[in-house]
Structures are given as structure tokens and as C-alpha cells.
Scaffold this active site. Structure first.
Site, mmCIF file in Angstrom:
data_model
loop_
_atom_site.group_PDB
_atom_site.id
_atom_site.type_symbol
_atom_site.label_atom_id
_atom_site.label_comp_id
_atom_site.label_asym_id
_atom_site.label_seq_id
_atom_site.Cartn_x
_atom_site.Cartn_y
_atom_site.Cartn_z
ATOM 1 N N THR A 182 27.301 53.408 23.023
ATOM 2 C CA THR A 182 27.675 54.146 21.823
ATOM 3 C C THR A 182 29.253 54.139 21.572
ATOM 4 O OG1 THR A 182 25.564 55.389 22.172
ATOM 5 C CG2 THR A 182 27.321 55.900 21.186
ATOM 6 N N ARG A 207 12.437 52.130 18.019
ATOM 7 C CA ARG A 207 13.029 52.872 19.059
ATOM 8 C C ARG A 207 14.341 53.683 17.659
ATOM 9 N NH1 ARG A 207 18.006 54.871 22.149
ATOM 10 N NH2 ARG A 207 17.795 55.602 23.322
ATOM 11 N N GLY A 214 17.676 56.745 18.276
ATOM 12 C CA GLY A 214 18.196 57.651 19.986
ATOM 13 C C GLY A 214 18.724 58.930 18.817
ATOM 14 N N ASP A 215 19.479 58.958 20.010
ATOM 15 C CA ASP A 215 20.470 60.354 19.534
ATOM 16 C C ASP A 215 21.348 60.370 18.736
ATOM 17 O OD1 ASP A 215 21.356 59.336 22.012
ATOM 18 O OD2 ASP A 215 22.957 60.431 21.477
ATOM 19 N N THR A 251 27.149 60.250 24.019
ATOM 20 C CA THR A 251 26.434 59.454 24.712
ATOM 21 C C THR A 251 25.488 58.920 25.652
ATOM 22 O OG1 THR A 251 27.296 56.561 25.156
ATOM 23 C CG2 THR A 251 28.785 58.892 25.976
ATOM 24 N N GLY A 252 25.151 57.818 25.805
ATOM 25 C CA GLY A 252 24.369 58.091 27.281
ATOM 26 C C GLY A 252 22.618 57.430 26.825
ATOM 27 N N GLY A 310 19.130 58.182 25.501
ATOM 28 C CA GLY A 310 19.272 59.174 23.891
ATOM 29 C C GLY A 310 17.802 59.792 24.421
HETATM 30 N N1 GLY Z 1 23.076 57.470 23.061
HETATM 31 C C1 GLY Z 1 22.360 55.778 22.218
HETATM 32 C C2 GLY Z 1 20.734 55.719 22.586
HETATM 33 O O1 GLY Z 1 20.052 56.077 23.424
HETATM 34 O O2 GLY Z 1 20.280 55.450 21.265
#
Ligand code: GLY
Length: 307
Positions: free
Chosen positions: A173, A201, A203-204, A224-225, A227
Site C-alpha cells: 500500500t 475483496r 480492504g481498508d 498500511t497493512g 486490511g
Molecule cells: N492495506 C491494504 C489492504 O489490505 O487492502
């Protein structure tokens, strides 16, 4: 210019061993981070807004194949790159986000168009790409995003042989936070998500308050990480809320959110944050996180490990 200007960026967090990360490899990432810092801060130097700065910095990182966003994004299980991004204006709390894009070269710029040219906050998939065409954003072939290194990671992950080295290979990310000369904050985040994800899918990163948040009365945050955990910990908004309700500094709030809230939930990742007075915070519970900061006091730093 009334006050201090600052820009901070990240290029993902991961838990690879320090010994496995050669000086040559770092030099390539460092060059990418510095190019993004220079592009984004150049906007602030020319009187541009914090929004202009975060968009410019993230576009550079999206075009750099080393990072998991835009070109060089990770692949879904089906071998397709699906991209998510968000941007938020701390002055108005206007926000725009896009998710599950397959043909947009710079998702962060489409997120900004959603914010500025639509009544919505989040557009996904074909609806987002149709919106892009309506606003003269050309769609590009899927091949633009492909890199052999990311495809090899997918094949290893699909095979389940355990040789995908670390979370950075899965997640990554990129993101940016900025403070402009008018005292306004902004944040932006862009990602390919996680290697071997199910298509669809999300994520965050494109979720306001989870991976991305900005409000002038507290801070701008990009995370970042993993999600699935960052979403449930609502990390970006939680940093701002701790500052707002508890009067914590941005550094204390960032450390608590990553070191306690995210870690207690079992998640791995990190964030960068910038306060309205230009204090920069970075926090991560992985071994390393790519980041950089530049400001009008002459600071220009990049980093990866803790020291
Ligand atoms: N942090 C990015 C994701 O998990 O999509």
C-alpha cells in the site's frame, strides 16, 4: 505562505529480515520514495494545496512498480490486479474513494474526481470505471499493471509453499499526508490490496476512517497493512479521535492505535500521520515500514527499519 508546510509518505509495512534487504534493494525503494516526496512537496512549494500534494506524491508511487499500488500492484487469486484508493480534504472533510478498479492507471486521481465531481464518496468496479470515462479519464489495458515479480508472488501464494517472504509481498500500500501553507491537511492512500485475494475483496485503504482520514482539527492519516484488521480497528479515524477527545499528541495517538488497538486485535501494519501544527508520526508493529518526510524547515528523510 502563512505557516509550515510538510508532506509525509509511506510505501507499505512488512516483516522481512533486515539481513535479507540489501543496500542495492533499499537504494531502489529510496529513489522511489524521494521522487514522490519531491513531486508532492513541489506542489506545496508552488502554492498548491495539501490535496494537490498528496495526489501528486501518490501518483508517483502508483507509477513506480516496486510498490503495491497502480503499476506493480499485487494480483488477486484469478491473476487480475484490482485497485483501491481514497483521498480526503481535512478542511471540508470531503472525501472520495474508488475500489476494485481494473483499468485506471492512477486510482488516486479518480478518487479525487469522485470527491469533486460527484455527490458520492465511494464508487466501485465498472460503475467507477464508467464514471472515469464520463470524466475523460482514459482506461488502460490490464497489462499495464502486470509485473513479473508480483505474478511470481501470486504463484507462490497459490501453491501455498510458504515462500511468500513477508506481509509486504502480500499487502504493501502507498499513502501520503500533507499540511499546506494555508493550514489545511489532506490524506490519500492507494493499493492493490493483498496477494491472492478473492476478486471483489476490498480492504481498508478506500474506506474513510479505516485506511484514510483527514480533519483540520486533528490530523491526516494514511495506513498500511492487513486490511481485514485495519478495517475493524478503524485505525485512521481512531488516531484523530484520540487527539480530539483525549487531547493526545499525534505521536501518542498513533503509537496507541498501532501498538495497542491494532496489535490487540491481532493485526499487523502501520500508519503515518501529520498534525495541524506539522508534527509527523509514524507507527508500525511490523519489522519495517517504508516512509519519508519533507518539510519547509529543510527536513528530507526516508526510512525503513526502526533506527
Ligand atoms: N492495506 C491494504 C489492504 O489490505 O487492502
Amino acid at each position: 505562505m502563512s505557516q509550515r508546510r510538510a508532506l509525509a509518505i509511506h510505501g507499505g509495512a512488512g516483516s522481512f529480515a533486515r539481513e535479507s534487504f540489501t543496500a542495492e534493494r533499499w537504494a531502489a525503494y529510496d529513489a522511489g520514495l524521494r521522487a514522490a516526496l519531491v513531486a508532492g512537496f513541489g506542489r506545496l512549494d508552488r502554492g498548491g494545496s495539501a490535496l494537490d500534494a498528496v495526489e501528486a506524491a501518490v501518483r508517483v508511487l502508483e507509477d513506480e512498480p516496486l510498490f503495491n499500488a497502480g503499476r506493480g500492484a499485487v494480483f488477486s487469486h484469478d491473476g487480475i490486479n484490482e485497485l483501491d484508493a481514497a483521498i480526503m480534504d481535512g478542511a471540508s472533510r470531503a472525501a472520495g474513494a474508488v475500489a476494485a478498479l481494473r483499468h485506471v492507471r492512477n486510482p488516486v486521481s479518480l478518487a479525487r474526481l469522485v470527491m469533486e465531481r460527484s455527490p458520492h464518496v465511494l464508487l466501485v468496479g465498472t460503475g467507477a470505471e464508467e464514471f472515469a470515462l464520463e470524466h475523460d479519464v482514459p482506461l488502460c489495458p490490464r497489462a499495464w499493471f502486470h509485473t513479473d515479480a508480483r505474478y511470481a508472488q501470486l504463484l507462490r501464494a497459490r501453491a501455498g509453499d510458504g515462500s511468500v517472504a513477508d506481509q509486504l509481498d502480500y499487502f504493501g500500500t502507498v499513502g501520503a499526508v500533507a499540511l499546506d501553507g494555508a493550514g489545511n491537511l489532506a490524506a490519500a492512500t492507494s493499493t492493490g490490496g493483498m496477494t491472492n485475494k478473492r476478486w471483489g475483496r476490498i480492504g481498508d485503504s478506500p474506506i474513510i476512517g479505516a485506511g484514510t482520514y483527514a480533519a483540520n482539527d486533528s490530523c491526516a492519516v494514511s495506513a498500511t497493512g492487513h486490511g481485514e484488521y485495519l478495517l475493524r480497528a478503524t485505525v485512521a479515524r481512531d488516531v484523530a479521535a484520540r487527539m480530539e477527545y483525549r487531547g493526545e499528541s499525534v505521536t501518542a495517538a498513533a503509537r496507541a492505535v498501532i501498538g495497542e488497538r491494532l496489535t490487540n486485535l491481532g493485526g499487523e501494519g502501520g500508519l503515518i500521520a501529520l498534525s495541524r501544527d506539522g508534527e509527523f508520526a509514524v507507527a508500525y508493529n511490523t519489522r519495517a515500514m517504508f516512509r519519508g518526510v519533507i518539510d519547509s524547515d529543510g527536513r528530507l528523510e526516508t526510512g525503513l527499519f526502526s533506527d
